[in-house]
Design a protein around this motif. Structure first.
Motif, PDB file in Angstrom:
ATOM      1  N   VAL A  54       0.797  -1.439  -0.083  1.00  0.00           N
ATOM      2  CA  VAL A  54       0.105  -0.193   0.136  1.00  0.00           C
ATOM      3  C   VAL A  54       1.080   0.967   0.354  1.00  0.00           C
ATOM      4  N   LYS A  55       1.862   0.727   0.188  1.00  0.00           N
ATOM      5  CA  LYS A  55       3.049   2.290   0.366  1.00  0.00           C
ATOM      6  C   LYS A  55       3.124   3.462  -1.068  1.00  0.00           C
ATOM      7  N   GLY A  56       2.667   4.635  -0.498  1.00  0.00           N
ATOM      8  CA  GLY A  56       2.342   5.569  -1.828  1.00  0.00           C
ATOM      9  C   GLY A  56       1.049   5.619  -2.295  1.00  0.00           C
ATOM     10  N   ARG A  57       0.426   4.481  -2.223  1.00  0.00           N
ATOM     11  CA  ARG A  57      -1.228   4.993  -2.324  1.00  0.00           C
ATOM     12  C   ARG A  57      -2.131   5.011  -0.551  1.00  0.00           C
ATOM     13  N   PHE A  58      -1.903   4.241   0.210  1.00  0.00           N
ATOM     14  CA  PHE A  58      -2.625   4.803   1.125  1.00  0.00           C
ATOM     15  C   PHE A  58      -1.805   6.160   2.258  1.00  0.00           C
ATOM     16  N   THR A  59      -2.883   6.737   2.947  1.00  0.00           N
ATOM     17  CA  THR A  59      -1.781   7.104   3.801  1.00  0.00           C
ATOM     18  C   THR A  59      -2.620   6.670   5.055  1.00  0.00           C
ATOM     19  N   ILE A  60      -2.369   7.263   6.395  1.00  0.00           N
ATOM     20  CA  ILE A  60      -2.889   7.195   7.835  1.00  0.00           C
ATOM     21  C   ILE A  60      -2.508   8.160   8.963  1.00  0.00           C
ATOM     22  N   SER A  61      -3.499   9.056   9.254  1.00  0.00           N
ATOM     23  CA  SER A  61      -3.051  10.088   9.651  1.00  0.00           C
ATOM     24  C   SER A  61      -4.448  10.061  10.950  1.00  0.00           C
ATOM     25  N   LYS A  62      -3.812  11.232  11.624  1.00  0.00           N
ATOM     26  CA  LYS A  62      -4.431  11.174  13.187  1.00  0.00           C
ATOM     27  C   LYS A  62      -5.585  12.483  13.204  1.00  0.00           C
ATOM     28  N   ASP A  63      -6.200  12.805  13.999  1.00  0.00           N
ATOM     29  CA  ASP A  63      -7.011  13.950  14.872  1.00  0.00           C
ATOM     30  C   ASP A  63      -7.218  13.597  15.742  1.00  0.00           C
ATOM     31  N   ASN A  64      -6.520  14.886  16.667  1.00  0.00           N
ATOM     32  CA  ASN A  64      -5.840  14.533  17.623  1.00  0.00           C
ATOM     33  C   ASN A  64      -7.241  14.940  18.180  1.00  0.00           C
ATOM     34  N   ALA A  65      -7.791  16.089  18.165  1.00  0.00           N
ATOM     35  CA  ALA A  65      -9.234  17.034  18.351  1.00  0.00           C
ATOM     36  C   ALA A  65     -10.041  16.187  18.962  1.00  0.00           C
ATOM     37  N   LYS A  66     -10.593  15.462  17.723  1.00  0.00           N
ATOM     38  CA  LYS A  66     -11.597  14.596  17.142  1.00  0.00           C
ATOM     39  C   LYS A  66     -11.553  13.144  17.859  1.00  0.00           C
ATOM     40  N   ASN A  67      -9.924  12.790  18.362  1.00  0.00           N
ATOM     41  CA  ASN A  67     -10.332  11.497  18.917  1.00  0.00           C
ATOM     42  C   ASN A  67      -9.749  10.281  17.662  1.00  0.00           C
ATOM     43  N   THR A  68      -9.646  10.157  16.019  1.00  0.00           N
ATOM     44  CA  THR A  68      -9.933   9.885  15.263  1.00  0.00           C
ATOM     45  C   THR A  68      -8.884   9.301  14.931  1.00  0.00           C
ATOM     46  N   VAL A  69      -8.595   8.104  13.992  1.00  0.00           N
ATOM     47  CA  VAL A  69      -7.261   8.022  12.856  1.00  0.00           C
ATOM     48  C   VAL A  69      -7.938   7.689  11.480  1.00  0.00           C
ATOM     49  N   TYR A  70      -7.133   7.991  10.246  1.00  0.00           N
ATOM     50  CA  TYR A  70      -7.519   8.250   9.219  1.00  0.00           C
ATOM     51  C   TYR A  70      -7.038   7.557   8.485  1.00  0.00           C
ATOM     52  N   LEU A  71      -7.646   6.542   7.628  1.00  0.00           N
ATOM     53  CA  LEU A  71      -6.993   5.433   5.991  1.00  0.00           C
ATOM     54  C   LEU A  71      -7.528   6.506   4.608  1.00  0.00           C
ATOM     55  N   GLN A  72      -6.404   7.017   4.271  1.00  0.00           N
ATOM     56  CA  GLN A  72      -6.858   7.844   3.027  1.00  0.00           C
ATOM     57  C   GLN A  72      -6.124   6.554   1.737  1.00  0.00           C
ATOM     58  N   MET A  73      -7.045   6.078   1.204  1.00  0.00           N
ATOM     59  CA  MET A  73      -6.780   4.777  -0.069  1.00  0.00           C
ATOM     60  C   MET A  73      -6.790   5.778  -1.322  1.00  0.00           C
TER      61      MET A  73
END
Length: 122
Positions: A64-83
């Motif tokens: 998934v390298k180069g296609r997926f991005t994992i990130s977080k939003d501290n204020a929302k206590n949420t982790v994302y996976l952009q694919m």
């Protein structure tokens, strides 16, 4: 206890994009590893991406390298996976996982969400 709730799965065409969200509640996950795993039918659950909440350090599976991005939003206590640039082989149930230590295998994580289906058509 940590509760994890995933959302954002669905059906997408090859080359398209989806964003998964994982809302963490209960015990603070400020020093946890947060992982996105996926499991296709007949296959083992595998790590797609992981992020350390405190440092923001990330790691990805080669597939998934180069296609997926994992990130977080501290204020929302949420982790994302952009694919992005999705492929039919990305079709799987995607799970959010959390653990104080974390790692690269499913057994390294003690908390799991219920999973969300991602289907990529060719």
């Amino acid at each position: 206890q940590v509760q994890l709730l995933e959302s954002g799965g669905g059906l997408e065409q090859a080359g398209g994009s989806l964003r998964l969200s994982c809302l963490a509640s209960g015990r603070t996950v400020g020093n946890y590893a947060m992982g996105w795993f996926r499991q296709a039918p007949g296959k083992e659950r595998e790590l797609a991406a992981v992020i350390r909440w405190y440092t923001g350090n990330t790691d990805y599976a080669d597939s998934v390298k180069g296609r997926f991005t994992i990130s977080k939003d501290n204020a929302k206590n949420t982790v994302y996976l952009q694919m992005n640039n999705l492929k039919p082989e990305d079709t799987a149930v995607y799970y959010c996982a959390a653990d104080r230590e974390g790692g690269t295998t499913a057994r390294d994580y003690g908390y799991w969400g219920q999973g969300t289906q991602v289907t990529v058509s060719s």
